[in-house]
Enzyme design. Structure first.
Site, PDB file in Angstrom:
ATOM      1  N   GLU A   1       0.087   1.614  -4.731  1.00 56.85           N
ATOM      2  CA  GLU A   1      -0.008   0.466  -3.748  1.00 56.85           C
ATOM      3  C   GLU A   1      -0.505  -0.751  -4.102  1.00 56.85           C
ATOM      4  OE1 GLU A   1      -1.744   2.389  -0.216  1.00 56.85           O
ATOM      5  OE2 GLU A   1      -2.721   0.524   0.321  1.00 56.85           O
TER       6      GLU A   1
ATOM      7  N   GLU B   1      -6.006   7.225  -2.040  1.00 60.25           N
ATOM      8  CA  GLU B   1      -7.466   6.941  -1.917  1.00 60.25           C
ATOM      9  C   GLU B   1      -8.483   7.927  -1.394  1.00 60.25           C
ATOM     10  OE1 GLU B   1      -7.265   3.110   0.322  1.00 60.25           O
ATOM     11  OE2 GLU B   1      -6.210   2.127  -1.027  1.00 60.25           O
TER      12      GLU B   1
END
Length: 810
Positions: free
Chosen positions: A504, A425
């Site tokens: 994820e 991220e």
């Protein structure tokens, strides 16, 4: 053959008189918190400092405090500056040889000195590193002082609990000037067939002397024997001997050797077979150095149309994300703690681990090799744009190249690793030009040091930052995306050449169906596999409740739904649920999840003891992968339901009655699995379960659990509050008192994420009717007689357990 084995054995054993020494420096350090001028010098007085061994995490010693600078991200645990000092002696023949100190991990911003000479600073706490100690700094045959300062005072520096101190192992290496480069043995298996595999051993030898040296390299492949260096001749699979080569002064050479292994046993998930490659360097008939590399023979790759393949078999990656802490052990986690946790995850059907969001300890990867897990080895949680004021973005430009290179070289022989991740991220990605420049720099470092594995990245909101459109995503060998399954599948449809994986993912059904029902989607990694310290949304919570299992390894109810989706063996589990419209937060075991954790809107319980024992209706879910499930209440059938095609749970509305609710699952009309829950009465006694063995009272049944006396050995003892019939009382919240008799160490923990109790104390409140004691032998203790753990609580019959020496639990 015998000559090669003899040379390898002589160099690998590092016996007196051999040129190579590799010695643990884990024992007998002095430590203190706080900063002290001159503490790096040999004459500094540290007599008042604590004596301890490393690995050591001082942050986990607490106390929890809402005013601690790390805040909820760091579990409200302390940070700051700490100092470590250790005295060591060199062998008398160390003169003229190279001396190194090697650290597997120091959290964080570590400075290292020997006898007051500064060796270097390493900011990133998750990487392994080593320093050469210059000859001018050493006292051959005399006392030498190794000093380490760690500094995580600037906070917040992480989004989760990261630990503090020398939390991994430390070694002393003494080498001939001609030796194998650090992590210089790289093993690949370019050709694999049923009758023969080619093992390629690449050995990098450096000559740090002032003259040219002629050397030879012997390599051998043997069956794996764990850490033992004994080399029985019958275990030799193949060997090779190089021609002599001259290496110029201060130069290096790479030796490439192919070794044939007949009828190889492949490394796979069900049979994680390992081999060992050993490379030895000699000059003029004298062994100089040796390195071993444990590896597996296997073919792992991704295909755009069909996802992941291992040894010709196509299956889904069923992964979980795991942070590095071990709850009561902080960041300094003994291997038995990880072994137990990983086994629980494997029993739930998981086959893969994402190391989130940083490189793990080397022994963690060795454990994954041995247990048959796939691994995503991840590097960073941020690049140049920070997520916290004091995180890695401060050091990325200067250190990321070296951190990637050193980590890949350290980890590249592990067969468990199937992917490297360059980041999670990353907030740089909205700046496409900057991000692509960074990827163009880092991806080649991965490939140069390990050309056999693909590189991915856990993209965040790639449609918002246009990663699929601006070329960034397509720089990755495998495109990874967090949570946005539909967007990732759409990106594959737009370009079917893309290889894709969920890096994820949510726990919910739709996220699983996206993987299950689309062949290109290689797999997923749930957030998360285990509850972890930190990333707390608010005080008093100190831990994140997002795992399949809690911090002490107890599965959350939703873990059994995942087991029904992932497991190959027949399973069935009953849970009851309450609606979100009026959650009964006083129910035993209720704990609100963090705001960022997407969970089905019901509150789930693995018991048949609701707060209201009067007439009312309960919603019951049954998780099973079997064709039919029939539900019974006190022997009366409540009907049978088939397996839903959409993986939804089977649901019954049940008029509550105290007693036993039982599920019977069947395949082809034959019973395949059962599960039952019983209504608990009043708390009456304590029972202990150690390594799966129930022990009610030592006086009634003398039971002993065997425990090795190594630092990585831990006995996990579950303490249950039960009624007179032995049923767990889910509302049990008694204060339990623990006494450990004998030379042992004790840590206490539970699944209560709002507990601020001392992990090192002698009392712990039961949570949902249970808590855990983790027992180890004291370092250097005599293990002639067993440890005895006694547990008591007011008004309850107590229990005790004998913990004897040995290496195999009963």
């Amino acid at each position: 053959m015998k000559r090669c084995l003899a040379l390898l054995a002589a160099a690998a054993l590092w016996a007196p008189g051999a040129s190579a020494v590799d010695r643990s420096l884990d024992q007998d350090w002095r430590f203190t918190r706080g900063d002290f001028a001159g503490a790096e010098r040999a004459g500094f007085d540290d007599s008042a400092w604590r004596r301890l061994d490393v690995p050591h995490d001082w942050g986990i010693e607490g106390p929890f405090d809402p005013m601690n600078p790390a805040g909820g991200a760091g579990a409200f645990l302390p940070t700051g500056v700490g100092w470590y000092r250790k005295h060591f002696a060199l062998p008398a023949d160390a003169a003229g040889r190279k001396v190194y100190v090697a650290f597997e991990g120091v959290m964080m911003n570590s400075d290292v000195w020997v006898n007051g000479v500064h060796l270097g600073r390493r900011p990133y706490g998750y990487v392994s590193f080593r320093y050469e100690v210059p000859a001018r700094a050493l006292k051959a045959g005399g006392d030498n002082l190794l000093a380490v300062r760690v500094n995580d005072a600037d906070q917040p520096a992480s989004r989760w609990y990261a630990g503090a101190g020398i939390y991994r192992h430390v070694r002393l290496e003494i080498l001939d000037p001609v030796h194998i480069f650090a992590d210089g043995v790289f093993v690949t298996t370019p050709e694999i067939a049923a009758d023969r595999a080619t093992v390629h051993v690449e050995t990098t030898v450096v000559n740090e002397s002032d003259s040219d040296r002629e050397v030879q390299v012997d390599s051998a492949v043997t069956k794996y024997h764990g850490p033992e260096e004994h080399l029985p001749p019958e275990d030799l699979e193949g060997e090779a001997r190089s021609e002599p080569r001259r290496i110029p002064a201060h130069g290096a050479a790479v030796f490439d050797q192919d070794i044939a292994v007949a009828h190889p046993r492949l490394w796979n998930l069900d049979d994680p077979n390992l081999y060992t490659a050993r490379a030895s360097v000699e000059s003029a008939g004298r062994p100089l150095d040796a390195q071993r590399a444990d590896f597996g023979i296997r073919d792992a790759h991704f295909e755009a149309a069909t996802g992941f393949w291992l040894n010709g078999r196509n299956f889904k990656v069923k992964g979980v994300c795991v942070h590095a802490d071990g709850s009561a052990f902080g960041a300094a986690v003994p291997l038995d703690v990880w072994r137990r946790r990983l086994q629980i995850l494997k029993d739930l059907g998981a086959n893969a681990i994402r190391c989130a969001h940083n490189p793990p300890a080397p022994e963690f990867l060795e454990l994954c090799d041995q247990m048959g897990f796939l691994v995503m080895d991840e590097m960073f949680d941020c690049w140049t744009v920070g997520k916290n004021i004091a995180d890695y973005h401060l050091y990325f430009d200067q250190w990321s190249d070296a951190d990637v290179r050193d980590t890949v070289r350290r980890d590249r022989n592990h067969p468990s690793i199937i992917l490297y991740s360059v980041g999670n991220e990353i907030h740089d990605t909205p700046n496409a030009d900057l991000s692509k420049r960074i990827l163009a720099r880092l991806i080649p470092i991965f490939h140069e040091n390990d050309p056999t594995r693909p590189v991915t990245q856990a993209l965040l909101r790639p449609n918002a930052s246009h990663d699929y459109d601006d070329g960034l995503a397509d720089m990755l060998d495998v495109i990874g995306t967090n949570y946005r399954d539909d967007e990732l599948l759409a990106a594959h449809r737009a370009n079917p050449a893309r290889k894709i994986i969920g890096t994820e993912n949510h726990h919910d059904r739709q996220a699983w169906l996206a993987v299950r029902d689309h062949a290109p989607y290689a797999g997923q990694f749930l957030w998360s596999g285990i509850d972890y310290l930190g990333e707390s949304p608010r005080w008093p919570l100190v831990s994140s409740r997002s795992g399949l299992i809690d911090r002490v390894g107890t599965p959350h109810p939703l873990a059994y739904e995942r087991q029904a989706w992932w497991s190959a063996r027949p399973v069935v589990h009953i849970v009851r649920r309450t609606g979100a419209s009026a959650p009964r937060v006083t129910d035993p075991g209720y704990q609100a999840p963090p705001a960022n954790y997407r969970l089905r809107r019901e509150v789930l319980f693995r018991d048949w003891t609701p707060q209201d024992l009067g007439p009312h209706q309960e919603s019951v879910e049954v998780y099973s992968n079997c064709q039919q499930v029939e539900l019974f209440l006190n022997g009366r059938s409540l009907g049978s339901q088939p397996l839903p095609a959409d993986a939804s749970p089977r649901v019954w509305k049940v008029d509550f009655a105290a007693g036993t609710i039982r599920a019977v699952a069947s395949n082809g009309g034959r019973e395949a699995a059962t599960d039952e829950l019983r209504t608990a009465g009043a708390p009456a006694k304590l029972v202990l379960r150690a390594d799966g063995h129930r022990v009610e009272n030592l006086n009634d049944h003398t039971r002993s659990v065997a425990l090795d006396d190594t630092p990585d050995a831990v006995a996990a003892v579950e303490v249950d509050v039960v009624d007179a019939q032995g049923t767990l009382v889910p509302s049990g919240a008694q204060n339990l008192h623990f006494t450990l008799k004998g030379p042992g160490r004790l840590r206490l923990d539970s699944g209560d994420n709002s507990s601020h109790e001392d992990f090192f104390g002698s009392e712990r409140r039961a949570y949902q009717g249970r808590c855990f004691a983790f027992v180890q032998w004291a370092r250097g203790a005599s293990v002639d007689s067993p440890l005895v753990l006694e547990v008591s609580a007011p008004g309850l019959a107590g229990a005790s357990l004998s913990i004897g020496p040995g290496s195999h639990p009963l």
